[in-house]
Each structure stands twice: as structure tokens, then as C-alpha cells.
Motif scaffolding. Structure first.
Motif, mmCIF file in Angstrom:
data_model
loop_
_atom_site.group_PDB
_atom_site.id
_atom_site.type_symbol
_atom_site.label_atom_id
_atom_site.label_comp_id
_atom_site.label_asym_id
_atom_site.label_seq_id
_atom_site.Cartn_x
_atom_site.Cartn_y
_atom_site.Cartn_z
ATOM 1 N N UNK A 33 -75.277 12.467 -3.242
ATOM 2 C CA UNK A 33 -75.351 12.210 -1.799
ATOM 3 C C UNK A 33 -76.318 13.150 -1.096
ATOM 4 N N UNK A 34 -76.434 14.391 -1.635
ATOM 5 C CA UNK A 34 -77.325 15.350 -0.993
ATOM 6 C C UNK A 34 -78.779 14.920 -1.157
ATOM 7 N N UNK A 35 -79.145 14.459 -2.413
ATOM 8 C CA UNK A 35 -80.523 14.045 -2.681
ATOM 9 C C UNK A 35 -80.789 12.594 -2.286
ATOM 10 N N UNK B 131 -66.865 10.324 6.913
ATOM 11 C CA UNK B 131 -66.207 10.912 5.744
ATOM 12 C C UNK B 131 -64.802 11.393 6.129
ATOM 13 N N UNK B 132 -63.817 11.081 5.278
ATOM 14 C CA UNK B 132 -63.881 10.446 3.957
ATOM 15 C C UNK B 132 -63.594 8.953 4.009
ATOM 16 N N UNK B 133 -63.665 8.399 5.242
ATOM 17 C CA UNK B 133 -63.378 6.975 5.387
ATOM 18 C C UNK B 133 -64.675 6.160 5.426
ATOM 19 N N UNK B 134 -65.706 6.681 4.753
ATOM 20 C CA UNK B 134 -67.018 6.059 4.810
ATOM 21 C C UNK B 134 -67.207 4.991 3.739
ATOM 22 N N UNK B 135 -68.135 4.069 3.969
ATOM 23 C CA UNK B 135 -68.618 3.080 2.991
ATOM 24 C C UNK B 135 -70.128 3.235 2.905
ATOM 25 N N UNK B 136 -70.636 3.217 1.682
ATOM 26 C CA UNK B 136 -72.073 3.381 1.482
ATOM 27 C C UNK B 136 -72.672 2.062 0.964
ATOM 28 N N UNK C 54 -71.034 -7.823 -13.165
ATOM 29 C CA UNK C 54 -70.620 -6.434 -13.281
ATOM 30 C C UNK C 54 -69.937 -6.248 -14.630
ATOM 31 N N UNK C 55 -70.596 -5.485 -15.503
ATOM 32 C CA UNK C 55 -70.033 -5.213 -16.813
ATOM 33 C C UNK C 55 -69.358 -3.836 -16.872
ATOM 34 N N UNK C 56 -69.806 -2.923 -16.005
ATOM 35 C CA UNK C 56 -69.282 -1.561 -16.045
ATOM 36 C C UNK C 56 -68.013 -1.406 -15.240
ATOM 37 N N UNK C 57 -67.515 -0.152 -15.204
ATOM 38 C CA UNK C 57 -66.316 0.179 -14.444
ATOM 39 C C UNK C 57 -66.616 0.149 -12.944
ATOM 40 N N UNK C 58 -65.682 -0.361 -12.196
ATOM 41 C CA UNK C 58 -65.844 -0.398 -10.737
ATOM 42 C C UNK C 58 -65.095 0.744 -10.049
ATOM 43 N N UNK C 59 -64.317 1.464 -10.810
ATOM 44 C CA UNK C 59 -63.597 2.621 -10.263
ATOM 45 C C UNK C 59 -64.269 3.869 -10.811
ATOM 46 N N UNK C 60 -64.942 4.624 -9.908
ATOM 47 C CA UNK C 60 -65.661 5.820 -10.300
ATOM 48 C C UNK C 60 -64.864 7.049 -9.881
ATOM 49 N N UNK C 61 -65.457 8.235 -10.102
ATOM 50 C CA UNK C 61 -64.742 9.470 -9.794
ATOM 51 C C UNK C 61 -64.453 9.589 -8.309
ATOM 52 N N UNK C 62 -65.440 9.333 -7.472
ATOM 53 C CA UNK C 62 -65.271 9.482 -6.026
ATOM 54 C C UNK C 62 -65.262 8.159 -5.275
ATOM 55 N N UNK C 63 -65.787 7.133 -5.925
ATOM 56 C CA UNK C 63 -65.944 5.860 -5.226
ATOM 57 C C UNK C 63 -65.342 4.724 -6.053
ATOM 58 N N UNK C 64 -65.093 3.656 -5.373
ATOM 59 C CA UNK C 64 -64.860 2.364 -6.031
ATOM 60 C C UNK C 64 -65.960 1.418 -5.562
ATOM 61 N N UNK C 65 -66.257 0.403 -6.409
ATOM 62 C CA UNK C 65 -67.296 -0.581 -6.063
ATOM 63 C C UNK C 65 -66.594 -1.899 -5.770
ATOM 64 N N UNK C 66 -66.343 -2.188 -4.496
ATOM 65 C CA UNK C 66 -65.598 -3.410 -4.173
ATOM 66 C C UNK C 66 -66.485 -4.662 -4.083
ATOM 67 N N UNK D 143 -71.944 -1.972 -2.761
ATOM 68 C CA UNK D 143 -71.137 -1.297 -1.758
ATOM 69 C C UNK D 143 -70.253 -0.264 -2.452
ATOM 70 N N UNK D 144 -70.321 0.994 -1.951
ATOM 71 C CA UNK D 144 -69.501 2.076 -2.482
ATOM 72 C C UNK D 144 -68.454 2.466 -1.430
ATOM 73 N N UNK D 145 -67.209 2.464 -1.818
ATOM 74 C CA UNK D 145 -66.118 2.854 -0.919
ATOM 75 C C UNK D 145 -65.440 4.081 -1.510
ATOM 76 N N UNK D 146 -65.332 5.147 -0.662
ATOM 77 C CA UNK D 146 -64.795 6.401 -1.180
ATOM 78 C C UNK D 146 -63.314 6.256 -1.515
ATOM 79 N N UNK D 147 -62.926 6.914 -2.587
ATOM 80 C CA UNK D 147 -61.528 6.886 -3.020
ATOM 81 C C UNK D 147 -60.725 7.846 -2.135
ATOM 82 N N UNK D 148 -59.990 7.365 -1.083
ATOM 83 C CA UNK D 148 -59.292 8.186 -0.091
ATOM 84 C C UNK D 148 -58.171 8.990 -0.734
ATOM 85 N N UNK D 149 -57.426 8.374 -1.632
ATOM 86 C CA UNK D 149 -56.326 9.079 -2.276
ATOM 87 C C UNK D 149 -56.838 10.293 -3.033
ATOM 88 N N UNK D 150 -57.989 10.149 -3.624
ATOM 89 C CA UNK D 150 -58.578 11.274 -4.339
ATOM 90 C C UNK D 150 -58.879 12.426 -3.381
#
Length: 827
Positions: A591-593, A705-710, A735-747, A768-775
Motif C-alpha cells: 500500500x505504501x508503494x 481504514x480499516x473499513x476501506x475497499x480498494x 479466479x483460480x487462486x485464493x480469494x481470502x488473503x492475509x489482510x484482504x478478501x477479494x469479493x 476489488x480488495x476488501x480489508x479483513x475487519x476481524x483481522x
């Protein structure tokens, strides 16, 4: 005397066969045909014919029936094989004044007519079907000239039924009687010239009525014989005419010779070779199998086949003690390999029960004599068949050299020549047969033939159109010329195919293979789907040679898209490239870069009308292009606009390019030596596929943040230079890969135009990246709240614990600061 001997011979043969003999007179027209020189089509006196003459009445309803065995299509210009005439000749007997005539051309059967009032002939086509030569044609033609109805029945089947508008008017001009009827002949100086069949004719009858369809089927199906009331084969007097005296009358057995079984045919291989593997493989190259029999009748048919008089001079015959006696031996396709004494056919494993053994055979206790052979004793005659005096079977070692008999499931065995240019004088279709000495001969459909010369130790290729010309091949006699052979055409005078500066040694392929088959270099036939499938299917493995899939013209430019041009509007029609994506993994989100790293499969599909494909398979993966082929074709250049260096689709060693078989194919012309299924590029899709790992820019909005969508995108555009000739269209995204990432989910993910109203601006893949709020709650908010609660509780401690309270608060402050720095650093 000659006829008497022939009659005695046929009687003896039929006595051996155990059937009653019904002899029928047959005329072999042009029996001593000159294979090296063309007949004179304009020479009236040279015409060899059999005819009957008299006052032959003309009925308004007629049926003409005959049996004819043509050997070739005469006249290289007007190719015809069969003829018959019923008319009146002029005074000098050079042409018909009037009459009804029948002929079979390579374009099909025709009726042609002439009256005294009309100088030219009238023509009525009876369909495109033309029966093969070297087989009996049993034909009945009925004509109702009151209403024009016509029926043509051949070999037991109705081949044509129609109505002619010209027959009624023709009949009104026709005389009430005609004078000449001739099977196999037409006196006609114009067009195809005088027509005299090279072959046998018999049982020619003309009826003054229309025979029923069932009756004609019975006659042509050899179930019935019927004499005509206008012309009668048995009762009328027939005269053989012609100045060359190269025709003769012979007596044949109606059932065994004229109505011979034609659902299959046998062919002699006049070379003494081991059955396994040579003879068995040779029969397979003829698209046949080693001959077998299931009962006494079929065994007798094999013995009668071996009794052909010309086989007496072959390598398969050996002399006996009697003056005219000889023996014929040939191996059959039956063995007792599995169980000694139990004889089974090679092709279907069927057990053979009828075994008429030679004396002292089979050998008792032996296990090496596993091949069955036929042994026939003959007495030579002056006729077309020798007299069979004995026919038995014997057990032989499979390595013992014997001649072979190949059995084909067709009336004739056609051989096709591939590789001749379109204007070559040589025929492209041949019949496998044996010459007068029993040797292998390819008998051309029209004017050519091939034989092996022992004197010159080579194959000689002749054509009657140029009797001084000859092509030669040094292929071995054992090859039977099947497969690919080198032919020297330097001996062909004024060769229309010759080009200045090109060698006269050319490769020609002789094959029995049919549509959807490929001919191996040695002549073996395989399914063309097995061609270039990475598994050798030919014994010589030639099916895996020269496996190119793409043909390009010399003016093909790989840098230019395959666009088309609309002449009326004078505009380019850009090639459409469908783009699909399969997302494999989101490898990194920074996100920084303001970047993300994506691993994905990109698929592009398009059509290139400039290309031609060879032998495409039904399975797309089998149509994968080699790297050298990929380098030669146009590949869409798509730019990824939101990469740092505007990276683009460039092929690499990992690039996969395949062709999807969608359109119909054309079979390569016989002038091309190889059998090729040719597919047009305009109808068969090219698919480009490669796995990429690329870094893309993405503007992260962190205000919520942390209720952001990218919203991250992959933007693809066409270079400005190519926008008028190429356009990209969004197709599918997976979509062949995982949709649940460390910080985001791909809805959500999509693929669409950047601007639907302006497709030329490119396409965009949206993720679309949605941050994992519970995390965030568990790692940030909950620890912070707990720390604050602890700090707050210390406020209620007694003053005595002041130092501890300060320590706890300072520690909490440090922990919260560390947590803040960690969260800020991760954004």
C-alpha cells in the motif's frame, strides 16, 4: 477346335465345383489390345465389334439389358468405358443415320439419340455415378418414349430414375425399324469417335416393353436370365467384325465367371515370401488381408481364382509331370499358433472347420507348421482358366516362402498415384492386376500402366499418349511400388510437368489409402488422426516425419495484423482479439508503494485468414505449435499500461500457442504427394496462452481504514500504430487462486472495456480488495482496548503503588506507540 477345348475345360471345372454348368457365349472385344499405342478413334475399319442385323422393330417402350466387363476408359479426352447401340448405319457404314445409344463416361451414364432429320446427337444424362472398370456391369435401361420415363438399374440396384422431355419427340421422328444392334460398340466419327469397348460383352437383349423394376433388379442381380423379343442373345446370329482380328468369342460359365461374387475380390501377390511378416504386411498395404475361407464353396472360389491361365507363368506355379500340368501354391490367412491343430483366421479369430488336407498332412506332432496354404493342381487350356484337377490345403512353416492372395472388401483394388502435376499425361487411378505372365501390373484407368522389367531391374511407367515416353523407378520388385518411390521422368518426351532447372527425379506415392487415411512411406495405411500425434503408428515411423502444422505464403508478414479491407467503404476491418484472464494468485500488496503483484494466465484468441493449417486434431492440445512456428506468425502486441515500463505480451519459451479445429477441411489435391487435411485460417482459432507474474500500479485509498475497499486494475491497450488494424475484446475472467488473503478478501473481479462507448481505449481487469475487519479488530483494536482498560484500572490503585502505576502507564504508552507504528508501517 479352340472353342471345343474351352467348352471341355469349363465342363470339367464345373464338375469339380459340383454345380451344373450354364455356358454363355461371350465376346472379348479388343482382347489383344495394344497397351503402348492409342487406338484410332477416327478409323472406321479398325473398330472391333460384335453385331446382329435385320429388321429390328422399334417399340415406343424399350428395355435394353446387357452384361459388360470394361477394362479401361478409352480416349484420353472423352473418357468412356462402356457403349451399346441400336440403330441404322449409313451406306458406307461410317456413322449411324438414326438410333438409340448408351454409353458410360467418367462423368456418368448417358443416353444419346439421333434421327435422320437431325445431324447432331441429343443427350440425356443419367446421373453422375460411373462404375469401376475391371468388374462386371450388369445393366438394364428402360425407356417409355410416350411419356419420357427412364430407369437405369445396375448390379441389382436402381441407379437412376427420371423423365426426359426430349424422348417423346425423338420417338416421333424415329423409323419403325432399325437394322443394327451392337453391345460394346457405337459407330460414331464425331466427339469421342468410334467406340469399341476393351473388355467382355455378353447377354445383350432388347425388349419391346418396359420391364418391371423387380424384373430388372433380378436380371442385373444375376438371379434371372431373360431373352429379348427384339434382340435375343441366344437366338439371334451374332457377327464379330473388325480388320485387326484382335477379338474372340469364348464360352464362360454364367454363374462362376459372369456372375462372379463381387462384394470382395482376390489379388495374387506373385512373389514367394515369408508370410510373417512380409506377406501379412503386404496385404495390409493393399488395404486388404490374407485370403481366407469359411466353407467348401469359398475354398473352391479360391481354387478357381488360382486357375486363371496367366498365373501359370508366374513364380507361384511349378510344373508337374504331365505335359500341360502345373501346380499353384499360396499361403492363406489362417493359423494354429495358439492351439496346435485348431485353425483360426488371423483377422477375426474364427475357427475353420472345412479342411481338405493333402495326403499325409497335417504333420502329426509338429508345432512349427502353423500357416495354412492352398495347393491346386491344374491342366493348362487355351481358355482364360485352366482346369482344376485337385485342390487341397497343407500346413506349412510360416517362414516358408510362398506366394500370397490378398482379399479386398471391394470388387476391385484401386491404386492411387499422388504427386503427379495436374497436367501430367499419366493416370492417377490404377487397378491392381496381373499381366499375361502373372506378374504385378498397375492398369491405368485410361491410358497408363506400370510393370516391372526383370531385364532392366526397374519399374517402367508407360502411357499410350506418347508411346516413346517412359518414366522409371529403381524401387525393388518386392515393394510392389506401394508407398513413396523415386521416379525418373527424364525419359518422358515433352513432359508438360517439367520445369527448366528443376530435377527430373521426383517422389511419387502409390497408395490404396482412402479419405481420412495417411500413407506411410512403405505404403501402410493409418488413420490420418494418428499423423504427427507423437506416437509412431507406421512400421517405418514415417507418420512422425515433417510434422509442420502451418503453411504460410512467401508474402506473409508477421509484423502486420491479419486485418481485412472493405473495398466499397475503403476502410480497414480490424482483426478482433478476444482476451481472457485466469487469476492464479495475488502475490503481494504494497500500500505504501501503491503496487500489487499478480500471477495470472492470459489467453488471447483470434483468426488469421492468411494462414493454412495441416492435419488439425480434434483435441486442441494436440495442435500445439512448435517454437519455430510461433516465431513465424503474428502475435497480438497488447500493452499493460499501468506497469512501470509499459510491458507487453511478448512470446517466450513458456508461451503456448494452439489451434482449435472448428472449420471443415479440404483434402489435398492428388498432385500433392502427402495426404493432408487442409484447414483455412479464417475458420480455425489461434489461442495464445502464457502465465505472467507482473507488478501493477494501484492507488490505495486509506481514508476509511480499516473499513476501506480498494479498486485495483490491469489496463491493456493497443498501440496507437495498430488501432486501425487490431482491437481487443474482453471475454472471460476466472479466479483460480485464493480469494481470502492475509489482510484482504477479494469479493469481486471483472473484465470489461475501459470505456464501453470507446472500445479502442482498451480493456481493464478490475479486482476489488476488501480489508479483513476481524483481522484488524483482533490484531489492533482488541489489544488497544485491553491495554487502555489496564491503564484505567491502575488509576484506582492506592498511592502506595504510585511507582507501579507510573510503570504500567509508561509501558502501555510504549506498547500503543509500537502498535501504532506497526499499523502505520503496514499501510
Amino acid at each position: 477346335m479352340k472353342m471345343f477345348l474351352s467348352q471341355l475345360t469349363l465342363i470339367a471345372i464345373n464338375q469339380w465345383l459340383g454345380v451344373d454348368s450354364e455356358q454363355i457365349k461371350t465376346y472379348f472385344l479388343n482382347k489383344d489390345y495394344d497397351l503402348r499405342n492409342l487406338p484410332c478413334n477416327a478409323c472406321n475399319k479398325d473398330v472391333e465389334c460384335v453385331k446382329t442385323e435385320g429388321k429390328l422393330r422399334v417399340s415406343p417402350t424399350l428395355t435394353l439389358c446387357m452384361r459388360i466387363y470394361p477394362m479401361l476408359f478409352n480416349n484420353p479426352v472423352y473418357k468412356w468405358s462402356t457403349s451399346a447401340s441400336f440403330g441404322t448405319l449409313n451406306d458406307d457404314r461410317s456413322d449411324y443415320e438414326e438410333g438409340i445409344f448408351y454409353g458410360l463416361w467418367d462423368t456418368g451414364p448417358w443416353i444419346f439419340t439421333k434421327t435422320k432429320e437431325d445431324e447432331s446427337y441429343g443427350w440425356i444424362g443419367l446421373g453422375p455415378k460411373a462404375l469401376d472398370t475391371h468388374m462386371w456391369h450388369h445393366t438394364c435401361l428402360s425407356m417409355d418414349m410416350t411419356n419420357g420415363e427412364i430407369k437405369l438399374v445396375e448390379n441389382g440396384n436402381l441407379s437412376y430414375e427420371g423423365v426426359s422431355d426430349t424422348l417423346p419427340s425423338f420417338y416421333k421422328k424415329l423409323s419403325p425399324t432399325l437394322e443394327t444392334a451392337a453391345p460394346g460398340c457405337v459407330w460414331r466419327p464425331a466427339g469421342s469417335g468410334y467406340m469399341s469397348v476393351f473388355g467382355r460383352v455378353t447377354d445383350f437383349n432388347i425388349f419391346g416393353r418396359v420391364l418391371s423394376l423387380d424384373t430388372m433388379k433380378e436380371i442385373t442381380g444375376c438371379k434371372r436370365r431373360l431373352g429379348g423379343d427384339i434382340v435375343n442373345w441366344e437366338k439371334d446370329k451374332w457377327e464379330l467384325v473388325g480388320s485387326k482380328n484382335i477379338s474372340e468369342m469364348e464360352e464362360l460359365d454364367f454363374e462362376k465367371d459372369v456372375c462372379v461374387y463381387q462384394e470382395s475380390s482376390m489379388h495374387l501377390i506373385p512373389l514367394k515370401k515369408k508370410f510373417d511378416p512380409w506377406m501379412d504386411h503386404t496385404c495390409s498395404k493393399l488395404s486388404s488381408r490374407a485370403a481366407t475361407y469359411d466353407n467348401k464353396e469359398e475354398f473352391q472360389r479360391i481354387a478357381r481364382f488360382l486357375a486363371k491361365s496367366n498365373f501359370r507363368n508366374s513364380a507361384c506355379a511349378s510344373s508337374l509331370k504331365t505335359a500341360n500340368g502345373y501346380k499353384m501354391e499360396a499361403v492363406l490367412g489362417t493359423n494354429d499358433n495358439e492351439v496346435e491343430g485348431v485353425w483360426r483366421h488371423n483377422h477375426n479369430d474364427k475357427k475353420l472347420s472345412y479342411l481338405d488336407w493333402l495326403p499325409n498332412r497335417p504333420y502329426p506332432g509338429g508345432t512349427a507348421y502353423n500357416c495354412l496354404a492352398v495347393s491346386s493342381k491344374m491342366e493348362a487350356t487355351n481358355g482364360s482358366w485352366s482346369e482344376v484337377t485337385e485342390a487341397k490345403v497343407a500346413d506349412n512353416e510360416c517362414i516358408f516362402p510362398l506366394c500370397g492372395i490378398c482379399q479386398v472388401d471391394f470388387p476391385v483394388r484401386k491404386i492411387y498415384a499422388r504427386g503427379l502435376c495436374e497436367v501430367s499425361m499419366f493416370d492417377t487411378v490404377y487397378m491392381y492386376t496381373n499381366d499375361k505372365d502373372g506378374n504385378t501390373m498397375f492398369f491405368g484407368r485410361s491410358t497408363s500402366f506400370l510393370i516391372f522389367s526383370e531385364e532392366k531391374d526397374m519399374w517402367l511407367w508407360y502411357d499410350r499418349q506418347s508411346n516413346e515416353s517412359m518414366a522409371t523407378s529403381k524401387s525393388t520388385r518386392d515393394s510392389l511400388l506401394l508407398g513413396v518411390n523415386n521416379f525418373e521422368f527424364g525419359g518422358v518426351i515433352q513432359d508438360a510437368c517439367a520445369k527448366e532447372g528443376e530435377p527430373t527425379l521426383k517422389k511419387i506415392k502409390f497408395t490404396t489409402c482412402v479419405e481420412n487415411q495417411f500413407t506411410c512411406n512403405d505404403g501402410q495405411c493409418i488413420d490420418i488422426e494418428q499423423r504427427c500425434d507423437q506416437t509412431p503408428n507406421c512400421l517405418d515411423e514415417s507418420d512422425e516425419d515433417d510434422c509442420r502444422m502451418i503453411f504460410q505464403k512467401d508474402n506473409y508478414k508477421k509484423t502486420v495484423p491479419p486485418f481485412s479491407y472493405d473495398a466499397p467503404t475503403k476502410t480497414n476491418i480490424p482483426v478482433n482479439v478476444n482476451v481472457s484472464f485466469s487469476i492464479k494468485d495475488m502475490l503481494k500488496i504494497e500500500e505504501i508503494d501503491h503496487i500489487f503483484v499478480l500471477k495470472y494466465t492470459m489467453i488471447m484468441e483470434w483468426y488469421d485468414f492468411r494462414l493454412t493449417y495441416y492435419n488439425l486434431k480434434t483435441v486442441r492440445s494436440a495442435n500445439s505449435l512448435a517454437s519455430t512456428e510461433i516465431e513465424r506468425i503474428w502475435i497480438p502486441f497488447v500493452v499493460f499500461e499501468n506497469t512501470e515500463n509499459n510491458e507487453a505480451t511478448v512470446g517466450s519459451k513458456n508461451t503456448e500457442v494452439t489451434i482449435t479445429r472448428e472449420g471443415e477441411f479440404e483434402i489435398s489435391d492428388p498432385s500433392i504427394m502427402e495426404e493432408i487435411n487442409i484447414f483455412k485460417g479464417a475458420n480455425n482459432r489461434i489461442t495464445f496462452q502464457e502465465v505472467y507474474t507482473k507488478t501493477f500500479k494501484c492507488e490505495y485509498q486509506l481514508q476509511m481504514y480499516p473499513f476501506d475497499k480498494q479498486r485495483c486494475t490491469v489496463v491493456m491497450i493497443v498501440r496507437e500504430l495498430e488501432r486501425s488494424t487490431m482491437m481487443i475484446t474482453p471475454d472471460k475472467i476466472m479466479m483460480e487462486g485464493e480469494t481470502v488473503l492475509t489482510q484482504y478478501i477479494i469479493p469481486f473481479w471483472s473484465l470489461d472495456y475501459v470505456n464501453a462507448s470507446a472500445p479502442s481505449e482498451g480493456i481493464s481487469m478490475v479486482i476489488i480488495l476488501k480489508r479483513r475487519i476481524m483481522n484488524e479488530i483482533m490484531t489492533t483494536y482488541l489489544p488497544t482496548i485491553l491495554i487502555l482498560i489496564i491503564v484505567y484500572v491502575t488509576n484506582f490503585f492506592k498511592a502506595f503503588f504510585f511507582e507501579a502505576v507510573v510503570t504500567v502507564n509508561l509501558t502501555a504508552l510504549l506498547v500503543l506507540t509500537t502498535l501504532f507504528i506497526s499499523v502505520s508501517g503496514s499501510l
